[in-house]
Design an enzyme around this catalytic site. Structure first.
Site, PDB file in Angstrom:
ATOM      1  N   HIS A  31       0.828  -1.211   0.000  1.00  0.00           N
ATOM      2  CA  HIS A  31       0.000   0.000   0.000  1.00  0.00           C
ATOM      3  C   HIS A  31       0.866   1.266   0.000  1.00  0.00           C
ATOM      4  O   HIS A  31       0.416   2.326   0.434  1.00  0.00           O
ATOM      5  CB  HIS A  31      -0.976   0.012   1.185  1.00  0.00           C
ATOM      6  CG  HIS A  31      -2.084  -0.989   1.045  1.00  0.00           C
ATOM      7  ND1 HIS A  31      -3.194  -0.759   0.265  1.00  0.00           N
ATOM      8  CD2 HIS A  31      -2.228  -2.238   1.556  1.00  0.00           C
ATOM      9  CE1 HIS A  31      -3.994  -1.824   0.328  1.00  0.00           C
ATOM     10  NE2 HIS A  31      -3.414  -2.731   1.095  1.00  0.00           N
ATOM     11  N   ALA A 113      -5.677 -15.656  -4.954  1.00  0.00           N
ATOM     12  CA  ALA A 113      -4.569 -15.739  -4.003  1.00  0.00           C
ATOM     13  C   ALA A 113      -3.851 -14.411  -3.830  1.00  0.00           C
ATOM     14  O   ALA A 113      -2.901 -14.318  -3.059  1.00  0.00           O
ATOM     15  CB  ALA A 113      -3.573 -16.815  -4.451  1.00  0.00           C
ATOM     16  N   SER A 117      -3.242 -11.820 -10.968  1.00  0.00           N
ATOM     17  CA  SER A 117      -3.545 -12.381 -12.284  1.00  0.00           C
ATOM     18  C   SER A 117      -4.052 -11.309 -13.238  1.00  0.00           C
ATOM     19  O   SER A 117      -3.825 -11.399 -14.453  1.00  0.00           O
ATOM     20  CB  SER A 117      -4.594 -13.495 -12.149  1.00  0.00           C
ATOM     21  OG  SER A 117      -5.767 -13.012 -11.505  1.00  0.00           O
ATOM     22  N   SER A 118      -4.707 -10.268 -12.715  1.00  0.00           N
ATOM     23  CA  SER A 118      -5.227  -9.217 -13.594  1.00  0.00           C
ATOM     24  C   SER A 118      -4.081  -8.456 -14.264  1.00  0.00           C
ATOM     25  O   SER A 118      -4.112  -8.178 -15.469  1.00  0.00           O
ATOM     26  CB  SER A 118      -6.116  -8.247 -12.812  1.00  0.00           C
ATOM     27  OG  SER A 118      -5.406  -7.646 -11.748  1.00  0.00           O
ATOM     28  N   ASP A 162       1.982  -3.810  -9.484  1.00  0.00           N
ATOM     29  CA  ASP A 162       1.698  -5.119 -10.057  1.00  0.00           C
ATOM     30  C   ASP A 162       2.107  -5.188 -11.521  1.00  0.00           C
ATOM     31  O   ASP A 162       2.748  -6.145 -11.972  1.00  0.00           O
ATOM     32  CB  ASP A 162       0.206  -5.447  -9.927  1.00  0.00           C
ATOM     33  CG  ASP A 162      -0.231  -5.579  -8.480  1.00  0.00           C
ATOM     34  OD1 ASP A 162       0.643  -5.556  -7.584  1.00  0.00           O
ATOM     35  OD2 ASP A 162      -1.446  -5.680  -8.239  1.00  0.00           O
TER      36      ASP A 162
END
EC number: 2.7.1.6
Length: 370
Positions: A31, A113, A117-118, A162
């Site tokens: 964060h 999890a 994945s996005s 990410d």
């Protein structure tokens, strides 16, 4: 390969290119990305492969090997729903540089999890489209484009971590990323040389950030930054003085973000000094801060961390956005079974769903398969 075969069966021809992009796990720096701070993720062995052929019309045909039924056909990008939004969002961000496309995707990132994945889907599709159209985008430009797809098209206000990890990571390394300057460098992460490994503990509690608490935390940080007169919480240099000007949730959020940035820098210092075995205390401190100051943990995550430590882990913490997903534990190779047994027993005792365990190694970022 499976995704190319599925593409051929669905669309009647071979794809022009196939790219693979990995998911990620964040070693530390949670964060902090949307607060212009520091993060230290590494790519995991699981990811998404995208087979792509461009079209000259505006039609988009999409196939996922993880979704039932045949291809989805869209005549307008706004028609996308579900998983298709992440792929179509990339085309939307490319605008007039691309028309339509035939796209087949195949992923093996464990769903729910918290391994992103996005982002893997976005980066794989963006990399393939960049390749077939000869756009010449850098890996960071691909990451930024993918982030905009998730922010502006999907509606998830994620930071850059990410997508950057998926696009830029190198095998055997963690990515130190300054989320303000976007400067990055890969830091060697050879845990095996020290007899250590990262164990991912999937709580089996799935989360969906787009509708709620994640956006609330980001808004709290932005509000706190305004009250402190800084562009972002990255700019808070006197923590004690800052806390004197805040109260309630905003005070807690600032405490976490500022101290988490320090933990990232401290952990990198230990890695560079060859003191890999000493990073566990920083992982523990990160989890406590995420639990108590940022308030994004969950009972399942807390039990996983506590039980991993009792089982012999050197350190453990939740990873990802929170409210579910996964924890990570730094574990000596000869203690892996003990940690698994300790966490499994703690979950059974509380009536939680049995956790899933994955051993993570630092994998390669986005790359062309065919």
């Amino acid at each position: 390969m499976r995704v190319a075969e599925a593409f051929r069966a669905a669309f009647g021809a071979d794809p022009q290119t196939v790219w693979r992009a990995p998911g990620r796990v964040n070693l530390i720096g949670e964060h902090t990305d949307y607060n212009d701070g520091f993060v230290l993720p590494f790519a995991v062995p699981w990811g998404v492969s995208a087979a792509v052929t461009p079209r000259t019309d505006q039609t988009i045909r999409l196939l996922s090997l993880q979704s039932p039924g045949g291809p989805i056909e869209l005549s307008a990008r706004e028609e996308a729903t579900g998983w298709a939004r992440y792929a179509v969002g990339v085309l939307a961000m490319l605008g007039d540089r691309v028309a339509g496309a035939d796209i087949a995707v195949d992923g093996d990132v464990p769903q729910g999890a918290g391994l992103s994945s996005s982002a893997a889907l976005e980066v794989a599709v963006a990399s393939a489209l960049d390749d077939v159209h000869g756009l010449g985008l850098t890996p960071m430009e691909i990451a930024l484009l993918s982030q905009r797809a998730e922010n502006d098209f999907v509606g998830m206000p994620c930071g850059i971590m990410d997508q950057a990890a998926s696009a830029l990571c190198e095998e055997g390394h963690a990515l130190f990323l300054d989320c303000r300057s976007l400067g990055s460098r890969n830091i060697p992460l050879d845990l095996a040389a020290e007899g250590l490994g990262i164990l991912i503990i999937d709580t089996q509690v799935h989360h969906e950030h787009a509708g709620g608490e994640y956006a609330k935390r980001r808004a709290e940080c932005e509000s706190a930054a305004r009250k402190l007169g800084v562009a972002s919480l990255r700019d808070v240099t006197d923590l004690a003085a800052a806390l004197d000007h805040l109260q309630g949730a905003e005070r807690k959020r600032v405490m976490h973000v500022v101290t988490e940035n320090h933990r990232v820098e401290a952990l990198i210092g230990l890695l560079r000094a060859g003191k890999v075995t000493e990073i566990g205390a920083l992982l523990n401190a990160s989890h406590l801060s995420l639990r108590d100051q940022y308030e994004v943990s969950s009972p399942e995550l807390d039990v996983a961390v506590e039980a991993a430590f009792r089982g012999g882990a050197r350190g453990a913490r939740m990873t990802g956005g929170g409210f579910g997903g996964s924890a990570i534990a730094l574990v000596a190779q000869d203690r892996l079974d003990n940690v698994r047994e300790s966490v499994s027993a703690a979950y059974a005792e509380r009536g939680f769903r049995a956790p899933r365990f994955l051993s993570a190694t630092a994998a390669k970022g986005a790359h062309r398969l065919a």
